[in-house]
Design an enzyme around this catalytic site. Structure first.
Site, PDB file in Angstrom:
ATOM      1  N   ASP A  10      38.909  15.216  59.572  1.00 62.97           N
ATOM      2  CA  ASP A  10      39.365  14.459  60.738  1.00 62.97           C
ATOM      3  C   ASP A  10      38.984  12.993  60.536  1.00 62.97           C
ATOM      4  OD1 ASP A  10      40.170  13.634  63.195  1.00 62.97           O
ATOM      5  OD2 ASP A  10      38.878  14.973  64.356  1.00 62.97           O
ATOM      6  N   GLU A 105      44.499  14.450  60.516  1.00 72.76           N
ATOM      7  CA  GLU A 105      43.740  15.697  60.419  1.00 72.76           C
ATOM      8  C   GLU A 105      44.401  16.640  59.433  1.00 72.76           C
ATOM      9  OE1 GLU A 105      42.360  17.884  64.056  1.00 72.76           O
ATOM     10  OE2 GLU A 105      43.499  16.283  65.009  1.00 72.76           O
TER      11      GLU A 105
END
Lengths: 410, 83
Positions: A10, A105
């Site tokens: 992330d 992500e």
């Protein structure tokens, strides 16, 4: 770690961090990335701004009230999509099992890469170091036996974190964790669970499955599993993902419009964007959807029309969208318009039978060739020449670095 | 700092590195030579079938976005942020 080993990467405050990296003056300062339009809200905020209460989705005046020294930066979507594409390429060097989850992500199944790279922690460190070295950006990585836990782990330490949840630690980790930390549990579900006296994942995992199923239907079983940290969903690389079921574009207008002529201009532009993308990837569709959101933001109307044949030409999509528009009552000015083509088949245009149709097809092909070479909207419809902003201005959550979901943004 | 967008053809001196990496060294803008003190960001884009290489660079007093069109081999100044 036995069994599967999943990494979730992330990027930290992705858009804001890119801007801080590009402009050294912004580093260490509270900044927020906003869109170029007058109605823009906060797209993302730097950690310095987040600490002062600035959140994604806030109106600009609201953000300034939290943080008067906030610097606003108009986002550059091409910079973000290009950076994301390169980061995803880099990660693909560690495993082919890479699922791009959003622009910032991704999930990686590194189970079969451990022999090559040593351990999941080493892969995570290599990825973090390469992203930092190449772009000056940080990311948080979670390592766990499944996607649910890996995503949770990456959220546990931000920015620049690396968190590992070993199989033996799952029960202890879940016990006191609030249910809202689970990916897929939104505010409404959190409220419903709270009404049942369930606050933590531990409580959710111990809850009687029948009780959950009575309340939430078939989702009940899944909820219980989530509470226990169980998730068998595979990491699905893009080439193995289900075929795209629709091609669509929408745009929030710079100002509310009511005049039919103005609405038609935007519909033509959206139809061209949908048609171009459909033709580029060799799909045509039978159902055209039109979506209209009104000036009050909350009310909207959507309608669809299924046609006798498959279409991909912009003018055919436009004609169908206008036909739908003519069936709608517009009680107030229009704020957002969306056009979508569904009921898709992967086949380009059929060879038209009649000369007139053939000429139209040749014209569309010629326009596409010019625009492929010189950029979208280089050659376009006369009524769009006066439109200032043409093309997609926002990165949709469905954006992917490759394939039909890869939309060129401005 | 004030930010301006522009599209001006400019002259740029670059080093083409052994690894194919392009490093702007100086550029001329409004008859002044600006020495690049740092390249703070670089990314790629496309315009039709032309590949565009974008460089965000600093000189002594400002931040500039330089764009190299690999197809027609031209440099453009696309953005300026100066005091």
């Amino acid at each position: 770690m036995d069994g599967r080993v999943i990494l979730h990467m992330d990027m930290n405050a992705f858009f804001a961090s890119v801007e801080q990296q590009a402009n050294p003056e912004l580093r260490g300062k509270p900044i927020a990335v906003v869109g170029s339009g007058a109605r823009s809200v906060i797209t993302t905020a730097s950690y310095e701004a987040r600490r002062l209460g600035v959140k994604t989705g806030m109106a600009i005046w609201e953000a300034r009230r939290c943080c008067p020294q906030l610097t606003l930066v108009v986002g550059d979507n091409r910079k973000y999509t290009s950076t994301s594409r390169r980061i995803m390429e880099m990660m693909g060097e560690y495993t082919p099992a890479l699922e791009v989850f959003s622009i910032d992500e991704a999930f990686l199944d590194v189970t079969h890469s451990l022999n090559l790279f040593g351990s999941a922690e080493r892969i995570a460190c290599l990825i973090k170091a390469r992203i930092l070295h190449t772009f000056g950006l940080t990311c948080s990585i979670g390592i766990a036996p499944n996607k649910l836990l890996a995503k949770m782990a990456s959220d546990m330490k931000k920015p620049d974190g690396l968190t590992v949840i070993q199989p033996g630690e799952i029960t202890r980790t879940m016990e006191r964790l609030p249910v809202a930390e689970l990916c897929g549990i939104g505010r409404s579900m959190e409220r419903n669970l709270l009404l049942m006296g369930i606050r933590t994942c531990g409580e959710l995992g111990r809850c009687d499955e029948e009780r959950l199923t009575r309340r939430f239907g078939i989702v009940g079983k899944r909820l219980k599993e989530m509470g226990q940290g169980i998730d068998d969903s595979p990491v699905i690389p893009q080439e193995e993902q289900e075929e795209v079921k629709s091609v669509g574009h929408s745009m929030t207008l710079a100002r509310d419009i009511l005049q039919r002529q103005d609405i038609l201009k935007f519909l033509l532009q959206l139809s061209e964007m949908v048609g171009r993308r459909a033709r580029r990837y060799g799909v045509s569709g039978r159902t055209v959807h039109l979506y209209v959101r009104f000036a009050d933001f909350y009310s909207s109307v959507g309608r669809q029309e299924t046609l006798p044949g498959y279409i991909s030409r912009s003018e055919d999509i436009y004609r169908a969208a206008v036909a739908i528009l003519d069936t709608l009552e517009l009680p107030q000015a229009v704020r957002l318009l969306g056009v979508r083509l569904t009921n898709l088949r992967h086949q380009g245009e059929q060879l038209p039978l009649f000369e007139d149709e053939r000429r139209r097809s040749r014209m569309v092909r010629a326009m596409d060739e010019v625009n492929d070479r010189f950029g979208d909207f280089t050659l376009t419809f006369g009524s769009l020449l006066t439109s200032r902003e043409k093309g997609s201005q926002v990165i949709s959550p469905a954006w992917r670095p490759q394939g039909i979901r890869n939309v060129d943004v401005r | 700092m004030q930010r301006h967008q522009t599209r001006e053809q400019i002259r740029v001196a670059v080093i083409f590195g052994a690894n194919g990496r392009i490093q702007p060294v100086w550029f001329e803008w409004r008859r002044r030579k600006h020495t690049v003190t740092a390249t703070t960001y670089r990314y790629e884009g496309k315009q039709g079938d032309s590949r565009l290489l974008h460089f965000t660079v600093t000189d002594e007093g400002g931040l500039f976005e330089l764009t190299y069109n690999t197809h027609d081999q031209t440099w453009q100044l696309r953005g300026i942020e100066v005091e």
